[in-house]
Design a protein around this motif. Sequence first.
Motif, mmCIF file in Angstrom:
data_model
loop_
_atom_site.group_PDB
_atom_site.id
_atom_site.type_symbol
_atom_site.label_atom_id
_atom_site.label_comp_id
_atom_site.label_asym_id
_atom_site.label_seq_id
_atom_site.Cartn_x
_atom_site.Cartn_y
_atom_site.Cartn_z
ATOM 1 N N LEU A 103 29.326 -24.969 -21.450
ATOM 2 C CA LEU A 103 29.559 -24.676 -22.733
ATOM 3 C C LEU A 103 31.118 -25.024 -23.098
ATOM 4 C CD1 LEU A 103 27.628 -21.282 -22.678
ATOM 5 C CD2 LEU A 103 26.894 -23.157 -24.026
ATOM 6 N N ALA A 104 31.997 -24.681 -22.327
ATOM 7 C CA ALA A 104 33.287 -24.890 -22.540
ATOM 8 C C ALA A 104 33.510 -26.561 -22.943
ATOM 9 C CB ALA A 104 34.327 -24.825 -21.559
ATOM 10 N N ASN A 111 34.625 -29.507 -31.235
ATOM 11 C CA ASN A 111 36.043 -29.355 -31.910
ATOM 12 C C ASN A 111 36.480 -30.773 -32.166
ATOM 13 O OD1 ASN A 111 36.019 -26.487 -32.291
ATOM 14 N ND2 ASN A 111 37.439 -26.286 -30.226
ATOM 15 N N THR A 112 36.316 -31.569 -31.294
ATOM 16 C CA THR A 112 36.886 -32.841 -31.244
ATOM 17 C C THR A 112 36.100 -33.790 -32.468
ATOM 18 O OG1 THR A 112 37.373 -33.044 -29.133
ATOM 19 C CG2 THR A 112 37.090 -35.213 -30.253
ATOM 20 N N GLN A 113 34.676 -33.566 -32.591
ATOM 21 C CA GLN A 113 33.923 -34.203 -33.653
ATOM 22 C C GLN A 113 34.230 -33.740 -34.799
ATOM 23 O OE1 GLN A 113 29.862 -33.839 -31.902
ATOM 24 N NE2 GLN A 113 30.197 -35.606 -30.547
ATOM 25 N N LEU A 117 35.310 -35.659 -38.139
ATOM 26 C CA LEU A 117 34.677 -35.600 -39.190
ATOM 27 C C LEU A 117 35.590 -35.322 -40.566
ATOM 28 C CD1 LEU A 117 31.203 -33.846 -38.325
ATOM 29 C CD2 LEU A 117 31.683 -36.335 -39.195
ATOM 30 N N MET A 118 36.518 -34.117 -40.041
ATOM 31 C CA MET A 118 37.328 -33.661 -41.369
ATOM 32 C C MET A 118 38.387 -35.074 -41.570
ATOM 33 S SD MET A 118 38.130 -29.858 -39.951
ATOM 34 C CE MET A 118 39.350 -29.363 -41.330
ATOM 35 N N PHE A 119 38.771 -35.724 -40.652
ATOM 36 C CA PHE A 119 39.663 -36.664 -41.104
ATOM 37 C C PHE A 119 38.748 -37.909 -41.809
ATOM 38 C CE2 PHE A 119 41.006 -41.066 -39.671
ATOM 39 C CZ PHE A 119 42.393 -41.005 -40.265
#
Length: 153
Positions: A103-104, A111-113, A117-119
């Motif tokens: 899960l971690a 979080n990386t993805q 996506l935000m970038f």
Amino acid sequence: MDKIQTTKERILIFLEKNGIKKESFYRETGISASNFKGVGLKSDLGVDKLARILKVYPELNDNVVWLITGEGELSTEVDNNKKDHQNDDLYTSDINDKIGDLLANLFAQYNTQDKSLMFLQSQITKLEKQYSKAISEQNKMLNEILSEMKATK
């Protein structure tokens, strides 16, 4: 009783005769339940999976000829010194640790993805603005050219 055709079917008989729940079997061996349902039940059991099963259930070593060929009888004599297949705290703790690690890892990947996506969304917004500006400038130039052409006629 009809002759059992596959090793997988004989494993299911072994589980039933020894009162071992299928869920426990799948968990302890790491073999997916889909291998023992529908079409998967009729497919061959790989040597690697068979080795895992024999390691987890050493009492099957006495029944290996029956397990593989179907010849003979399943010996159901139970040796009380053999592995207890009940869910103990150590096993549960190990599984919980693995699930926590998984899960971690998934959360870190998420979080990386999410940041990626935000970038990408910000880059798309910038490109859209540049595109709109370029189109606007192009339209302005075309209007100027058309105006000059009309004036020269």
